[in-house]
Each structure stands twice: as structure tokens, then as C-alpha cells.
Design an enzyme around this catalytic site. Structure first.
Site, PDB file in Angstrom:
ATOM      1  N   SER A  18       0.840  -1.222   0.042  1.00 62.23           N
ATOM      2  CA  SER A  18       0.247   0.086  -0.017  1.00 62.23           C
ATOM      3  C   SER A  18       0.950   1.352  -0.044  1.00 62.23           C
ATOM      4  CB  SER A  18      -0.969   0.029   1.292  1.00 62.23           C
ATOM      5  OG  SER A  18      -0.169   0.129   2.385  1.00 62.23           O
ATOM      6  N   HIS A  54       1.452   5.367   6.923  1.00 64.79           N
ATOM      7  CA  HIS A  54       1.092   5.740   5.421  1.00 64.79           C
ATOM      8  C   HIS A  54       1.109   7.392   5.637  1.00 64.79           C
ATOM      9  CE1 HIS A  54      -1.045   1.877   5.473  1.00 64.79           C
ATOM     10  NE2 HIS A  54      -0.589   1.802   4.388  1.00 64.79           N
ATOM     11  N   ASP A  63      -2.333   6.445  12.388  1.00 67.62           N
ATOM     12  CA  ASP A  63      -1.679   5.696  11.529  1.00 67.62           C
ATOM     13  C   ASP A  63      -0.403   6.491  11.256  1.00 67.62           C
ATOM     14  OD1 ASP A  63      -0.549   4.755   9.004  1.00 67.62           O
ATOM     15  OD2 ASP A  63      -2.384   4.476   8.125  1.00 67.62           O
TER      16      ASP A  63
END
Ligand SMILES: *[C@@H]1O[C@H](CO)[C@@H](O)[C@H](O)[C@H]1NC(C)=O
Ligand SMILES: *[C@@H]1O[C@H](CO)[C@@H](O)[C@H](O)[C@H]1NC(C)=O
Ligand SMILES: *[C@@H]1O[C@H](CO)[C@@H](O)[C@H](O)[C@H]1NC(C)=O
Ligand SMILES: *[C@@H]1O[C@H](CO)[C@@H](O)[C@H](O)[C@H]1NC(C)=O
Length: 443
Positions: A174, A422, A419
Site C-alpha cells: 500500500s 501511511h 496511522d
């Protein structure tokens, strides 16, 4: 640093089926689990650096036309004393003495991001930080300044022209998808609505089609590059990860014919445990599993990738890149912050130029260095780890679409679910693409 566009001949491209559009929603989820795993992790290992790897592609001993010189990369291979001919896509060169990955972040409030979050419809809700309430935009106003030279500015026209009749492919997890989306956002503004289409599905492949250019920019989900039990593009939340040895062709057959490939793989190997390698097939009734250290398992992955490139990519027509580890910022104490904190609420950069972070990045960097210097595969290394490690401000934190309802503990303490893996878009990953642009056109 301006030079005319080189002649770009179309290269055979794989023709693929058009796929129906459906958002790839669940893929980021697994990384939230990673964060949890990463919190408990601390490897102390040595680090050794190596030269950016680039093999000479052909011998060129012909006398040089000084006027043409700047259009050609004629780098002397130190060991062999050979000259390297112009690489595919090159229109100029960067000073040989300049390592574009070595430099510093410069605050630049005047500088606008190269696109706005709201005007790029392709950013998945896991990366749209402004939409999800991030109060500041500071993270958008930093420019990477290499020590030895200036970065060429990203020229979307040049990139689109170079892609004419071609296939550009990002392969990995990702984080590589983030870089892929950033690339699309950097390009799409120049293409009218009817000239572009995003074709994604529940399969591993997402295709952004530039109709008038007869070009595609694609993302292929393969978090280990090799075959694994986490390969489902949607359902890959598997705690007990297994990678199948020698299986790169399983996914690799879908990469053949690409003209530019950008690989990454890192975070999924970081289980903090012995890593499970399958020797036979996933279909075997009794599976033969070998347990390796993280480094040895990762080394196997690197060897497979490099061998695949050597066998399947034509260095006269194609370029291959490998993006180094994307750093995480899960523990404030790593940068002298408070105990128990993470990237949440961080709006400033880490100023210590020696900062590296306390996880397995050093030992993995060492493995990459060793395997790249052993291999002849023409892979350009995008060394974004150090420059990104200063950017504790650039993560999506809590400003993203969350996966499920939050627990009361999480609601009471946003830190606990931030998070720190990311990155917001626009943001840091646009710089990765500026570096990719530099290495592609001005190697
Ligand atoms: C589009 O690109 C493919 C592969 O590069 C090529 O075979 C085909 O002829 C191109 N089509 C047009 C209309 O240019
Ligand atoms: C990556 O870049 C950093 C910063 O310039 C440098 O310290 C490090 O040695 C590089 N790593 C490799 C493997 O080239
Ligand atoms: C961008 O690239 C195009 C195509 O090569 C060129 O015509 C144009 O001058 C470039 N723009 C800048 C600002 O360098
Ligand atoms: C976030 O940072 C600001 C200023 O540094 C501080 O006032 C605030 O209390 C912090 N919020 C949390 C939840 O830590």
C-alpha cells in the site's frame, strides 16, 4: 537542466482486459495491524551503505560530440572503466557527484503542492487528510533540497510524452500504491476528463488508462513480490504470513512487457517473528514450512526480484526502480519525544540529520545493499528511507477513513489508533516521484 525530449519509440505492450471499476477499499487495513506489531519491535543492527546501483548497459567507446554530451549518461564504471550509454528515457543527466537522496528539507510556504487534495479524485480516503479534518497544511510546504545539486522540477508534460504507447507499473504494497496515486495525481490534470479512466477491480491489478496517449499507469498488489497468503487485493488481513519460495513468476507473468517498473517491499516482512517460508505449493496437503530470520527471508525476496529483472527486463528499452523502506513513526521516544506517543499531533520535522529510528530498517538496508551489489540487474535504487525518516509530520495519523467503529479507549485516546505508516497526499510521496522523475530523465 533542460534538454530536448529524446525520441521515444513505442514498445510492445501487453494488452489486458478492461476491468470494471470498484474501489479497492480494504487494502490499507492490514497496515493498521502492522502499526500494532511495529510498536513492540526494536532491532539494533549495523548499517552499511553502498553506491546507488546502476550497471553499464552497453559499451560506448565512440568519440563524443561535446554538444550532445549533456544528453547522454556516460558514467564511468569505476571498477571496469567502461562507459555507460544513454539509458532509456534519459533526456539529460544529473551531476555525477550529486546524490539526490542526500540533502535537507527546506521550508517553503510560497511553494504550492503540485496538486490539491480535492482536485485529484483518485486519492483513496485513507490518504485524504484534509477531508478527514487534519487542522494544518504545514506538511505540504516542504521542498527536498539535495546537497550537491538541484532537483529538476517535475514536468508532467515530459512524463506524459514519455509514456506515450507505454506501460508504467508499480508493484508492491500500500505504500507503493500511495506513490502510484501520487504519480497519477501529478499527471491527470493535463489530461481531459474523457481521455482518462481508472479501471480497478477486486483483482491485484489497478489500471489508469490515458486513452489519447495509448498509455497506462498501473498498480499491482504483491506485498512480498513473491506469492504469499496475503495476495488477495482485498482480503489480506492474515496474521500468520507465509511466503512461497521461488514463486516470483506467479505474479511476475503479469509484469512482463512493462516499460517502467517501480518495485517496493518491506513492511509486510516485519512480523517481529521468525518468518515462514513455504517450500512446496499452497495447494499441498501437508505444507513444508521453513522458518527464517526476517533478514534472510527478505534476502530471499530481494534475490528473486533481482533475478526476475535480469531475466525479464530489457535494459535497452526499459527502466526498473526499487523504492527503499518507507519509515514509520510509531514511537516518540525514538526522536526524543514523550513516552507512549507516536506521530499523532506532530507538525515539525526531526532535525537530527543522523536520525534513523529504532527498527529493523538498518539491517534490511544492509541486506538490500549486499544483494544489489552482487546482482547485475539494472535496477535504480530510490533511497527514500533517510529523507522520509525526518518526516514524522507527514503521516495520515487519525485524519483518514477509519476501518471500523472505534473502541471507547481509542476514542478517548486518538494516539492509540493514529496511522504512522501511511502518508497524506499531497505530501511526502510527491517528493518520491520527483526523485523518480529525476532518476528516470536525468540519471
Ligand atoms: C498502443 O500501444 C501498443 C503497445 O505499445 C501498440 O501495440 C499499439 O499499436 C498502440 N496503438 C496505437 C493506436 O498507437
Ligand atoms: C541512503 O541515503 C542516506 C542519506 O543520503 C545515506 O546515508 C545512505 O547511506 C543511503 N543508503 C544507501 C543504501 O545508499
Ligand atoms: C516540459 O517538457 C516539455 C516536453 O519535453 C517541454 O516542451 C517543456 O518546455 C517543459 N517545461 C518546462 C517548464 O521545462
Ligand atoms: C497537540 O499539540 C498541541 C500543541 O503542540 C497541544 O496544545 C495539544 O494539547 C496536543 N494535543 C494532544 C491531544 O496531544
Amino acid at each position: 537542466m533542460k534538454a530536448p525530449l529524446s525520441s521515444l519509440s513505442p514498445v510492445n505492450q501487453m494488452v489486458r482486459k478492461a476491468r470494471i471499476s470498484t474501489p479497492f477499499i480494504f487494502t490499507v487495513l492490514a497496515f493498521i495491524i502492522f502499526v500494532a506489531i511495529l510498536y513492540g519491535q526494536d532491532f539494533a543492527c549495523t548499517f552499511s551503505s553502498f553506491d546507488n546501483h546502476q550497471q553499464p548497459q552497453t559499451l560506448d567507446n565512440s568519440p563524443r560530440n561535446p554538444k550532445l554530451h549533456s544528453n547522454f549518461v556516460e558514467r564511468k564504471d569505476k571498477k571496469k572503466g567502461r562507459r555507460e550509454k544513454k539509458l532509456p528515457f534519459a533526456v539529460g543527466s544529473t551531476a555525477e557527484s550529486c546524490d539526490i537522496f542526500d540533502g535537507e528539507w527546506v521550508r517553503d510556504m510560497e511553494r504550492k503542492p503540485m496538486y490539491e487534495e480535492w482536485e485529484c479524485p483518485y486519492i483513496q480516503p485513507q490518504l485524504t487528510c484534509q477531508e478527514h479534518g487534519r487542522p494544518d497544511k504545514d506538511y505540504q510546504h516542504w521542498r527536498w533540497q539535495p546537497r550537491g545539486c538541484d532537483l529538476p522540477s517535475f514536468n508532467a508534460t515530459l512524463m506524459l510524452e514519455a509514456l506515450r504507447g507505454k506501460r508504467m507499473l508499480f508493484v508492491g504494497d500500500s505504500l507503493n500504491r500511495g506513490q502510484y496515486v501520487s504519480m497519477i495525481c501529478l499527471l491527470h490534470r493535463l489530461v481531459p476528463e474523457q481521455g482518462k479512466v481508472m479501471e480497478s477491480s477486486y483483482s491485484s491489478l489497478t489500471v489508469f488508462r490515458l486513452k489519447d496517449y495509448n498509455a497506462t499507469v498501473e498498480f499491482y498488489w504483491a506485498p512480498f513480490l513473491l506469492e504469499s497468503n496475503s495476495d488477495d487485493a482485498v482480503v489480506h488481513r492474515i496474521a500468520d504470513r507465509v511466503v512461497r519460495k521461488g514463486s516470483i513468476a506467479t505474479h511476475g507473468k503479469h509484469w512482463k512487457g512493462a516499460d517502467i517498473v517501480v518495485f517496493n517491499t518491506y513492511l509486510w516482512w516485519m512480523t517481529g517473528l521468525q518468518f515462514k517460508i513455504l517450500k512446496g505449493s499452497f495447494k499441498d496437503e501437508v505444507q513444508e514450512i521453513e522458518e527464517l530470520s526476517t533478514e534472510d527471508a527478505y534476502r530471499m525476496g530481494m534475490k528473486s526480484m533481482l533475478k526476475w529483472v535480469e531475466r525479464n527486463m530489457d535494459p535497452k528499452k526499459t527502466r526498473v526502480f526499487f523504492t527503499s523502506m518507507s519509515p514509520t513513526h510509531a514511537k516518540s521516544i525514538d526522536w526524543g519525544g514523550e513516552e507512549g506517543g507516536n506521530c499523532y499531533n506532530e507538525t515539525t520535522l526531526i532535525e537530527d540529520p543522523e536520525y534513523w529510528g529504532s527498527d529493523s530498517r538498518k539491517s534490511i538496508m544492509k541486506v538490500i545493499g549486499e544483494e544489489f551489489s552482487r546482482s547485475k540487474a539494472p535496477v535504480t535504487f530510490l533511497n527514500i528511507t533517510q529523507l522520509s525518516s525526518y518526516r514524522k509530520d507527514a503521516h495520515t495519523e487519525i485524519y483518514k477513513k477509519q476501518w471500523g467503529p472505534l473502541t471507547p479507549e481509542q476514542q478517548a485516546d486518538p494516539k492509540s489508533y493514529a496511522d504512522c505508516v501511511h502518508w497524506c497526499l499531497p505530501g511526502l510521496q510527491d517528493t518520491w516521484n520527483e526523485l523518480l522523475f529525476a532518476k528516470l530523465f536525468y540519471p
